[in-house]
Design a protein around this motif. Structure first.
Motif, PDB file in Angstrom:
ATOM      1  N   THR A   2      41.512  45.014  36.396  1.00 51.18           N
ATOM      2  CA  THR A   2      40.510  44.460  35.501  1.00 51.18           C
ATOM      3  C   THR A   2      41.208  43.887  34.284  1.00 51.18           C
ATOM      4  OG1 THR A   2      38.459  44.935  34.300  1.00 51.18           O
ATOM      5  CG2 THR A   2      40.144  46.619  34.233  1.00 51.18           C
ATOM      6  N   LEU A   4      41.276  43.201  30.208  1.00 52.75           N
ATOM      7  CA  LEU A   4      40.767  43.471  28.863  1.00 52.75           C
ATOM      8  C   LEU A   4      40.933  42.190  28.078  1.00 52.75           C
ATOM      9  CD1 LEU A   4      39.838  45.186  26.491  1.00 52.75           C
ATOM     10  CD2 LEU A   4      42.182  45.966  26.199  1.00 52.75           C
ATOM     11  N   TYR A  22      36.805  54.176  33.662  1.00 52.56           N
ATOM     12  CA  TYR A  22      36.090  53.222  32.833  1.00 52.56           C
ATOM     13  C   TYR A  22      36.746  51.851  32.840  1.00 52.56           C
ATOM     14  CZ  TYR A  22      33.933  51.076  28.750  1.00 52.56           C
ATOM     15  OH  TYR A  22      33.272  50.221  27.924  1.00 52.56           O
ATOM     16  N   ARG A  23      35.932  50.833  33.037  1.00 46.22           N
ATOM     17  CA  ARG A  23      36.404  49.449  32.982  1.00 46.22           C
ATOM     18  C   ARG A  23      36.413  48.995  31.525  1.00 46.22           C
ATOM     19  NH1 ARG A  23      36.421  45.241  36.624  1.00 46.22           N
ATOM     20  NH2 ARG A  23      35.184  46.449  38.111  1.00 46.22           N
ATOM     21  N   GLN A  25      35.975  47.068  28.382  1.00 44.65           N
ATOM     22  CA  GLN A  25      35.068  45.954  28.128  1.00 44.65           C
ATOM     23  C   GLN A  25      35.112  45.567  26.653  1.00 44.65           C
ATOM     24  OE1 GLN A  25      31.236  46.261  30.466  1.00 44.65           O
ATOM     25  NE2 GLN A  25      32.022  48.303  30.922  1.00 44.65           N
ATOM     26  N   SER A  26      34.003  44.990  26.185  1.00 47.19           N
ATOM     27  CA  SER A  26      33.970  44.460  24.824  1.00 47.19           C
ATOM     28  C   SER A  26      34.260  45.522  23.779  1.00 47.19           C
ATOM     29  CB  SER A  26      32.602  43.827  24.539  1.00 47.19           C
ATOM     30  OG  SER A  26      32.344  42.747  25.409  1.00 47.19           O
ATOM     31  N   GLY A 196      26.222  44.621  28.622  1.00 48.37           N
ATOM     32  CA  GLY A 196      27.014  44.793  29.823  1.00 48.37           C
ATOM     33  C   GLY A 196      26.149  45.402  30.914  1.00 48.37           C
TER      34      GLY A 196
END
Length: 230
Positions: A2, A4, A22-23, A25-26, A196
């Motif tokens: 993934t 960032l 956990y992916r 994200q923002s 999200g």
């Protein structure tokens, strides 16, 4: 893998992320940028609590930290962080355990945290599902409040906490909890991002509780900074 994504359009980091981790994200990107722009990690001993895939630990390492320790309760997250640190050539000590338990008795110059903060149906936090990465109990504050209560005991004399969470979880309550624990705290950044996947899934729940307007699709993220009161 993934990505960032930093403030620009190109991926900043590519991270190995197995299922259940956990992916980034923002929220991770926002806090990573605060760390970088503020020079908070440079020459400092850093602790990343609830590291997930290691995104913030890597951000601190790349920002010139003297040392970085990353902690997570999830075995998969610990393994993912070790892989990502190896892939990016970052020297990070990765420990498995519940919040500050693996670093009992130690103090750090900077503690960073992107804890689970999304309001959920109940206060029964999942133990073995992906939702453990974001469920924060009914008010989204179960893990946030635990960090607020314990972090002062793990900060050096001039140490700083930087924590990111959603405005729906109550930044005012975070500042108050930190003050009650003997710290001086304030919101140092507010930014809005599109919902999200998790927030979209919880939109109806948030609306029922008056935490979001009907049809809301934008979330406000906050970064709270705290220091030990002198």
């Amino acid at each position: 893998m993934t990505a960032l994504v930093g403030p620009g359009p190109r991926p900043d980091l590519r991270l190995f992320r197995p299922p259940g981790v956990y992916r980034a994200q923002s929220d991770s990107a926002v806090l990573a940028e605060v760390i970088r722009r503020g020079g908070h990690a440079s020459g400092r001993h850093v602790l990343d609590v609830g590291t997930g895939s290691g995104a913030l630990a890597l951000a601190a390492s790349r920002a010139g930290a003297a040392s970085v320790t990353a902690v997570d309760l999830s075995l998969r997250s610990v393994l993912a962080t070790r892989v990502n640190c190896a892939l990016h050539g970052a020297r990070v000590a990765v420990r498995r355990g519940d919040l500050f338990a693996p670093v009992a008795g130690r103090r750090f110059d900077l503690v960073v945290a992107n804890p689970p903060y999304v309001p959920a149906e109940t206060d029964d936090l999942p133990r073995h599902r992906s939702a453990r990465c974001w469920d924060g109990g009914v008010d989204g504050r179960l893990v946030v409040d635990r960090i607020c209560a314990a972090v002062a005991d793990h900060l050096s004399a001039d140490g700083v906490l930087l924590m990111v969470h959603s405005a729906v979880s109550g930044p005012g309550a975070t500042v108050e909890r930190l003050a009650a624990a003997g710290m001086t705290a304030s919101v140092v950044l507010r930014t809005s991002v599109p919902y999200g996947p998790v927030m979209r899934e919880r939109a109806a729940l948030l609306e029922r509780r008056g935490l979001a307007a009907p049809g809301e699709s934008v979330e406000e993220l906050v970064v709270v900074e705290a220091r030990r009161a002198r």
